[in-house]
Design a protein around this motif. Structure first.
Motif, PDB file in Angstrom:
ATOM      1  N   GLY A  76       0.842  -1.186   0.000  1.00  0.00           N
ATOM      2  CA  GLY A  76       0.000   0.000   0.000  1.00  0.00           C
ATOM      3  C   GLY A  76       0.875   1.232   0.000  1.00  0.00           C
ATOM      4  O   GLY A  76       1.988   1.218   0.530  1.00  0.00           O
ATOM      5  N   ALA A  77       0.396   2.315  -0.621  1.00  0.00           N
ATOM      6  CA  ALA A  77       1.216   3.519  -0.727  1.00  0.00           C
ATOM      7  C   ALA A  77       0.318   4.750  -0.742  1.00  0.00           C
ATOM      8  O   ALA A  77      -0.813   4.703  -1.226  1.00  0.00           O
ATOM      9  CB  ALA A  77       2.066   3.478  -1.996  1.00  0.00           C
ATOM     10  N   GLY A  78       0.835   5.850  -0.206  1.00  0.00           N
ATOM     11  CA  GLY A  78       0.097   7.096  -0.164  1.00  0.00           C
ATOM     12  C   GLY A  78       0.467   8.036  -1.296  1.00  0.00           C
ATOM     13  O   GLY A  78       1.232   7.704  -2.194  1.00  0.00           O
ATOM     14  N   LYS A  79      -0.083   9.219  -1.216  1.00  0.00           N
ATOM     15  CA  LYS A  79       0.113  10.205  -2.278  1.00  0.00           C
ATOM     16  C   LYS A  79       1.583  10.577  -2.438  1.00  0.00           C
ATOM     17  O   LYS A  79       2.060  10.797  -3.553  1.00  0.00           O
ATOM     18  CB  LYS A  79      -0.719  11.453  -1.948  1.00  0.00           C
ATOM     19  N   ILE A 136       2.566  -2.510   8.021  1.00  0.00           N
ATOM     20  CA  ILE A 136       1.878  -1.220   7.966  1.00  0.00           C
ATOM     21  C   ILE A 136       2.848  -0.048   7.962  1.00  0.00           C
ATOM     22  O   ILE A 136       2.650   0.917   7.223  1.00  0.00           O
ATOM     23  CB  ILE A 136       0.892  -1.086   9.154  1.00  0.00           C
ATOM     24  N   ALA A 137       3.895  -0.106   8.766  1.00  0.00           N
ATOM     25  CA  ALA A 137       4.676   1.098   9.032  1.00  0.00           C
ATOM     26  C   ALA A 137       6.093   1.100   8.485  1.00  0.00           C
ATOM     27  O   ALA A 137       6.716   2.160   8.411  1.00  0.00           O
ATOM     28  CB  ALA A 137       4.730   1.344  10.544  1.00  0.00           C
ATOM     29  N   SER A 138       6.641  -0.042   8.105  1.00  0.00           N
ATOM     30  CA  SER A 138       8.027  -0.045   7.632  1.00  0.00           C
ATOM     31  C   SER A 138       8.129   0.706   6.304  1.00  0.00           C
ATOM     32  O   SER A 138       7.321   0.478   5.396  1.00  0.00           O
ATOM     33  CB  SER A 138       8.518  -1.483   7.456  1.00  0.00           C
ATOM     34  N   LEU A 401      -4.036  -3.530   4.164  1.00  0.00           N
ATOM     35  CA  LEU A 401      -2.767  -2.809   4.157  1.00  0.00           C
ATOM     36  C   LEU A 401      -2.795  -1.626   3.200  1.00  0.00           C
ATOM     37  O   LEU A 401      -2.156  -0.594   3.464  1.00  0.00           O
ATOM     38  CB  LEU A 401      -1.627  -3.756   3.798  1.00  0.00           C
ATOM     39  N   ASN A 402      -3.510  -1.756   2.080  1.00  0.00           N
ATOM     40  CA  ASN A 402      -3.654  -0.613   1.158  1.00  0.00           C
ATOM     41  C   ASN A 402      -4.190   0.595   1.910  1.00  0.00           C
ATOM     42  O   ASN A 402      -3.669   1.712   1.786  1.00  0.00           O
ATOM     43  CB  ASN A 402      -4.625  -0.954   0.024  1.00  0.00           C
TER      44      ASN A 402
END
Length: 564
Positions: A76-79, A136-138, A401-402
């Motif tokens: 999963g990835a953000g903007k 989630i956080a790595s 996770l996305n």
């Protein structure tokens, strides 16, 4: 446990022919042809060499293309990551991910958080916490995605690891997968073969040589599954992954290979009793009295009698690693986990070739495998992606996770109390390192019976855990997860979405890009916008309600759940 014959057909379907992606090398070929036809004649001295022509810059990457790439390459990835891919391109992003340092290991996190206290000796407490923490956080999203894929090929499940401190045994195993996600598959095979988690899970820890007096034979479990699931598969393969008619191995090969895996047991040297968790960080050691020192024959190879156990292990793994099946067998499964359930034979062949030789004569290079999968024309071409046969059902775990990674979900106390999500009726029906069998949560060749997918001759692995109960359970679970309640102590405040909440269409456009790579159709977006407009967004609480509703609707949309 299913036997080989029961899964042979489902896991080795004949590959359907698919159209090849358009050739990409025409310009290079034309340049080479013109160069070959150059200068003519006589004995004139050559002129000055022309100035080198700089390599053309990679074409710009659109936002939707970047988001689609990240859906394949990360959990999963953000903007921000979408913008990073747009700025540097696909290949540069991959290399930057390769260079990222690993975050704190699962084993060390468990120890640092006190899970080595005696009260945790006989349970798995803490394991789920550290797994969700990393996924989630790595920051090394690519490494985490490859590690998750490897955990579904080289399966160990805490449900089958019957030992004190099993959370540490499985944590160390997961650390081995992560350590080698960008390393070499041969190294990984040796390390997992000597891990205590695998020794317990596939029952060869303490394996003893044959005893003629009692008629006992070495345990064959690991030898069989190592060949069937982690290296070769049931049938001999062509270089493009299509199956041949003959089987890869027989019972005699299983028995011969099993003799290699005798005598291995916990390395307890210098450790106090009762054993501490540290026993699971050590590779297993040899007990000479249990080792089969005679010759061992399998797959046309014979390891001579009196060969020492470590040398016999290396010889056996070299035989499996050098087998022609390994590159297409592992390559195809990694494509399935990251990109598409039904890669064309040509795609598999290109990936297998890179895995067989990274261009520098190295076999099993995981970086070369990852590059080949993610940068291939079949993975990147949008025309290919539009074909009905292309794509995959997103695993429930990756859907969760996305959301979590895209919107910065975090654990305020660094406890990551998400816990086991295996229940399909109320949770995800899937939880990492909790597979119900060595065959993973779903088989790579699974075909939903009596379906259009089956009629099309296609595989759809993730549909094996898709039921009426799991569909409803997933939506209810995600509705809770995205809300202010969160899951355990993991939640997001949505700072990037709050400014968009008053405009339902702008909010949906952002979610469509970040979560679905703009796969949601205009019709779907219009339907969702109409629903969201019924949620008042005049206050902060109203805005959050609208965000939660929008997230739930997008995450439940079939156009999102099918990754193209």
């Amino acid at each position: 446990m299913l036997r080989d014959s029961e899964i042979a057909v489902a896991d080795n379907p004949p590959a359907e022919p698919q159209p090849e992606p358009a050739p990409l090398a025409a310009a290079a070929a034309l340049t080479a042809l013109l160069a070959a036809c150059g200068g003519g004649g006589g004995g004139d001295a050559p002129g000055p060499a022309p100035a080198p022509v700089p390599a053309p810059a990679p074409p710009p990457v659109g936002a939707a293309e970047a988001a689609r790439f990240l859906a394949q390459a990360t959990p999963g990835a953000g903007k921000g990551e979408i913008l990073a891919v747009q700025a540097g391109g696909f290949a540069a992003w991959i290399e930057a991910q390769f260079a990222l340092p690993q975050s704190q290991s699962h084993y060390d996190w468990l120890a640092a958080h006190g899970y080595n206290d005696e009260k945790y000796r006989n349970n798995a407490t803490g394991l789920d916490n550290t797994i969700w923490r990393k996924l989630i956080a790595s920051p090394d999203g690519l490494r985490q995605r490859v590690t998750l894929a490897l955990s579904e090929i080289c399966v160990v499940s805490v449900l089958g690891v019957s030992t004190p401190w099993r959370q540490f045994a499985v944590a160390n195993y997961l650390d081995l997968l992560e350590n080698n996600a960008f390393g070499n598959y041969r190294t990984l095979l040796r390390q997992i073969s000597l891990s205590t988690a695998m020794g317990y899970y596939l029952t060869f820890r303490g394996n003893a040589k044959a005893n003629p007096a009692t008629g006992s034979e070495p345990d064959e479990n690991y030898a069989r599954e190592l060949m069937q699931l982690m290296t070769l598969g049931l049938y001999k393969l062509n270089a493009d992954g299509t199956p041949q008619a003959s089987e890869t191995y027989g019972q005699a090969d299983v028995s011969g290979l099993a003799r290699v895996f005798t005598g291995w047991d916990l390395d307890v040297s210098g450790l106090a009793s009762p054993l501490p968790p540290d026993v699971h960080r050590r590779p297993m050691a040899q007990v000479a009295s249990r080792y089969e020192s005679g010759s061992k024959s399998f797959l046309g190879t014979t390891i001579a009698a009196a060969t020492a156990a470590p040398a016999a292990l290396d010889a056996a793994l070299d035989t499996l690693f050098g087998h022609p099946n390994l590159p297409p067998f592992i390559g195809r499964q990694m494509i399935q986990r990251l990109v598409t359930s039904n890669p064309s034979p040509a795609y598999v062949a290109r990936v297998a070739a890179a895995f067989a030789d990274n261009g520098a004569g190295v076999r099993g290079d995981m970086k070369a495998l990852v590059r080949a999968i993610l940068l291939d024309a079949e993975a990147r071409d949008l025309v290919t992606a539009s074909a009905p046969s292309f794509g995959k059902l997103r695993e429930p775990v990756t859907r969760f996770l996305n959301w979590a990674r895209a919107f910065g979900a975090a654990s305020a106390g660094d406890t990551w109390s998400v816990n086991d999500l295996s229940d399909p009726a109320t949770k995800l029906g899937q939880s990492p390192m909790r597979s119900p069998s060595v065959f993973n949560f779903f088989r790579p060749g699974y075909v939903p019976p009596n379906s259009a997918i089956a009629a099309g001759g296609l595989a759809a692995p993730e549909f094996q855990i898709t039921t009426e109960s799991s569909v409803a359970g997933y939506v209810n679970f995600m509705q809770l997860a995205v809300s202010g309640a969160g899951i355990g102590d993991v939640k997001s405040g949505y700072p990037t979405l709050l400014p968009l909440a008053a405009d339902s269409r702008a909010l949906l456009a952002e979610l469509n890009l970040v979560l679905a790579a703009n796969q949601l159709s205009a019709t779907t977006l219009a339907t969702l916008a109409a629903a969201l407009d019924s949620v008042a967004a005049g206050s902060d609480s109203g805005k959050l309600n609208r965000i939660w509703a929008a997230l739930t609707l997008v995450l439940a949309s079939p156009e999102y759940i099918v990754q193209k």
